[in-house]
Motif scaffolding. Structure first.
Motif, short mmCIF file in Angstrom:
data_model
loop_
_atom_site.label_atom_id
_atom_site.label_comp_id
_atom_site.label_asym_id
_atom_site.label_seq_id
_atom_site.Cartn_x
_atom_site.Cartn_y
_atom_site.Cartn_z
N MET A 1 0.84 -1.19 0.00
CA MET A 1 0.00 0.00 0.00
C MET A 1 0.87 1.24 0.00
N GLY A 2 1.98 1.19 0.73
CA GLY A 2 2.85 2.35 0.82
C GLY A 2 3.47 2.69 -0.52
N ASN A 3 3.80 1.60 -1.35
CA ASN A 3 4.40 1.87 -2.66
C ASN A 3 3.38 2.41 -3.65
N GLU A 4 2.11 1.89 -3.56
CA GLU A 4 1.07 2.33 -4.48
C GLU A 4 0.68 3.77 -4.20
N LEU A 5 0.61 4.17 -2.95
CA LEU A 5 0.23 5.52 -2.57
C LEU A 5 1.44 6.21 -1.97
N SER A 6 2.35 6.61 -2.86
CA SER A 6 3.64 7.09 -2.39
C SER A 6 3.75 8.60 -2.31
N TYR A 7 2.76 9.32 -2.85
CA TYR A 7 2.84 10.78 -2.86
C TYR A 7 1.90 11.34 -1.81
N ALA A 8 2.40 12.23 -0.98
CA ALA A 8 1.60 12.68 0.17
C ALA A 8 1.40 14.21 0.16
N TYR A 9 0.26 14.60 0.71
CA TYR A 9 -0.07 16.02 0.89
C TYR A 9 -0.58 16.24 2.31
N HIS A 10 -0.16 17.32 2.90
CA HIS A 10 -0.73 17.74 4.17
C HIS A 10 -1.84 18.74 3.89
N ILE A 11 -3.01 18.52 4.46
CA ILE A 11 -4.17 19.40 4.24
C ILE A 11 -4.59 20.00 5.57
N SER A 12 -4.53 21.32 5.66
CA SER A 12 -4.95 22.02 6.89
C SER A 12 -6.27 22.73 6.63
N VAL A 13 -7.25 22.47 7.48
CA VAL A 13 -8.58 23.09 7.37
C VAL A 13 -8.75 24.01 8.56
N ILE A 14 -8.99 25.29 8.28
CA ILE A 14 -9.08 26.29 9.35
C ILE A 14 -10.48 26.86 9.42
N THR A 15 -11.06 26.80 10.61
CA THR A 15 -12.37 27.40 10.87
C THR A 15 -12.19 28.86 11.27
N ALA A 16 -13.10 29.71 10.83
CA ALA A 16 -12.99 31.15 11.10
C ALA A 16 -13.22 31.45 12.57
N ASP A 17 -12.71 32.58 12.99
CA ASP A 17 -12.89 33.04 14.37
C ASP A 17 -14.07 34.01 14.44
N CYS A 18 -15.28 33.48 14.43
CA CYS A 18 -16.48 34.29 14.56
C CYS A 18 -17.57 33.46 15.23
N SER A 19 -18.60 34.12 15.70
CA SER A 19 -19.66 33.44 16.46
C SER A 19 -20.37 32.41 15.59
N HIS A 20 -20.63 31.23 16.18
CA HIS A 20 -21.38 30.14 15.54
C HIS A 20 -20.69 29.61 14.29
N ALA A 21 -19.37 29.76 14.20
CA ALA A 21 -18.65 29.30 13.01
C ALA A 21 -18.36 27.81 13.03
#
Length: 428
Positions: free
Chosen positions: A1-21
């Motif tokens: 599995m490691g050889n088949e899926l050898s390319y990696a990406y880091h994905i950061s998801v940021i929530t906004a700083d506001c009420s009820h976000a």
């Protein structure tokens, strides 16, 4: 599995700083690059990953490089909440070391899928990939369905075809904090000025003492100065330059034909050894003309037809640089029953100045404020949404200046221009 899926990406998801976000629900993400597209990956979590300012990072494995990442697709998975405010998504190429930023800054609603473009501003001619051209057109097609034009009344600028603020897209509605602030400011002002009990008052003011009863509560140095100076000609002239509507006053090079002011009428109010013509040539005579109000019918309030003046006011700048009124005519057409009032006319002069101030209020609210500020701003706001995709450099430049324009204008059409609005029930 490691050889088949050898390319990696880091994905950061940021929530906004506001009420009820925030949201406790799951999302899925798909990366789209210049060389291909990833599989959809579910952003599984246990706990509150998408909370205010929460910076949550995930790792995605692909068979090969996707090239430059140009789009990020976010979709709901088991979405239970109503909405979530995404600030941005950041994708890092683990092998190449490159980072791609995808601003969102919008609400993501239930059952909604959004495609975010990489944040670099680009004009349509700079879209080389078909998928980016399609993304731009898709966004604009959806915007044009959402922000439809409507003619509110003949002769007025067109506006958005939405009657209720709750029907606006969430991104252009008042935020929770803005709405709370708006209501709090109104309520606290009424309480502070002790006007809450008088807001629907329908009795007439009979004297200055009646006005003092309502407006003498929150006294300031400025309010006391105005109270002591409001009858003075110098203060009347001062307001044309320093009041809320300083755009009306113009230098007068020639007396209008419908305003038959002569030198004999006003020479005593000028400096000695001069004349009206001389002072006009020196640039010391000014005119304020409310001609546009002559086209408006007067309002009827509580069954009584109001008087709506459309005055002309002539002013003189004396050697002390003080601006003083020297002649007032309350209607546009010269007529024996439409006299020219002069400073020597005592009580009539004060009443004439009051009518000019009334006209200035009406002109300011209808033309300077409502038309030239709110309604014209809405035209530019609508045109921006309908014609410029979010990646367009002009959109990025203009959109912060249109914030809340649509909501406040919908409220204005309801609260000010509606059948039971302020302009129908209060204004002349």
């Amino acid at each position: 599995m490691g050889n088949e899926l050898s390319y990696a990406y880091h994905i950061s998801v940021i929530t906004a700083d506001c009420s009820h976000a925030s949201t406790i629900d799951s999302l899925s993400v798909t990366l789209i690059g210049t060389k291909g597209q990833s599989n959809k990956m579910k952003l599984d979590h246990k706990g509150l990953h998408f909370f205010n300012e929460r910076h949550k990072q995930y790792k995605m494995h692909c068979k090969e490089s996707l090239g430059d990442i140009v789009l990020v697709r976010l979709e709901h998975a088991h979405f239970q909440g109503k909405r979530w405010f995404c600030s941005k998504v950041i994708v890092e190429d683990c092998a190449g070391g490159r980072s791609f930023r995808f601003p969102c800054n919008s609400w993501v609603k239930k059952n909604q899928s959004v495609e975010l473009r990489e944040g670099t501003a680009k004009k349509p001619s700079e879209d080389e990939l078909d998928i980016l051209k399609q993304n731009r057109e898709k966004e604009l097609d959806q915007r044009r369905k959402t922000f439809r034009w409507k003619t509110y009344a003949e002769g007025m600028p067109k506006c958005v075809d939405i009657k209720k603020t709750c029907d606006l897209p969430l991104d252009v509605q008042f935020s929770f904090s803005k709405n709370t602030e708006f209501q709090f400011t109104l309520t606290s002002a009424l309480v502070k000025l002790k006007l809450a009990e008088f807001i629907h008052l329908q009795t007439h003011w009979r004297s200055m003492e009646d006005i003092e009863k309502y407006f003498g509560v929150n006294k300031t140095e400025e309010s006391e100065f105005v109270k002591s100076m409001w009858e003075e000609d110098t203060f009347f002239g001062y307001q044309f330059l320093n009041g809320c509507n300083p755009i009306m006053i113009k230098k007068c090079k020639e007396i209008p034909s419908n305003f038959a002011v002569t030198n004999d009428m006003v020479s005593r109010f000028l400096e000695k050894s001069t004349s009206l013509q001389n002072e006009m040539q020196k640039g010391n005579i000014y005119l304020v003309d409310y001609q546009l109000l002559d086209e408006f019918p007067a309002n009827t309030i509580h069954g009584k037809l109001q008087y709506l003046p459309a005055p002309l006011c002539l002013l003189y700048k004396d050697p002390d640089n003080q601006l003083k009124p020297i002649a007032i005519q309350l209607k546009q057409k010269a007529h024996p029953q439409n006299p020219i009032f002069l400073p020597s006319h005592s009580a009539d002069w004060l009443l004439a100045k009051i009518y000019v101030r009334s006209a200035d209020f009406n002109y300011f609210q209808l033309i300077t404020h409502l038309l030239r500020t709110h309604l014209l701003a809405e035209v530019f706001c609508m045109a921006t949404h309908r014609n410029l995709a979010s990646v367009h450099p002009l959109y990025k430049l203009l959109i912060p200046h249109t914030r809340y324009t649509l909501q406040i204008n919908i409220m204005a059409r309801d609260k000010l221009l509606g059948k039971s609005g302020v302009f129908q029930t209060v204004v002349q």
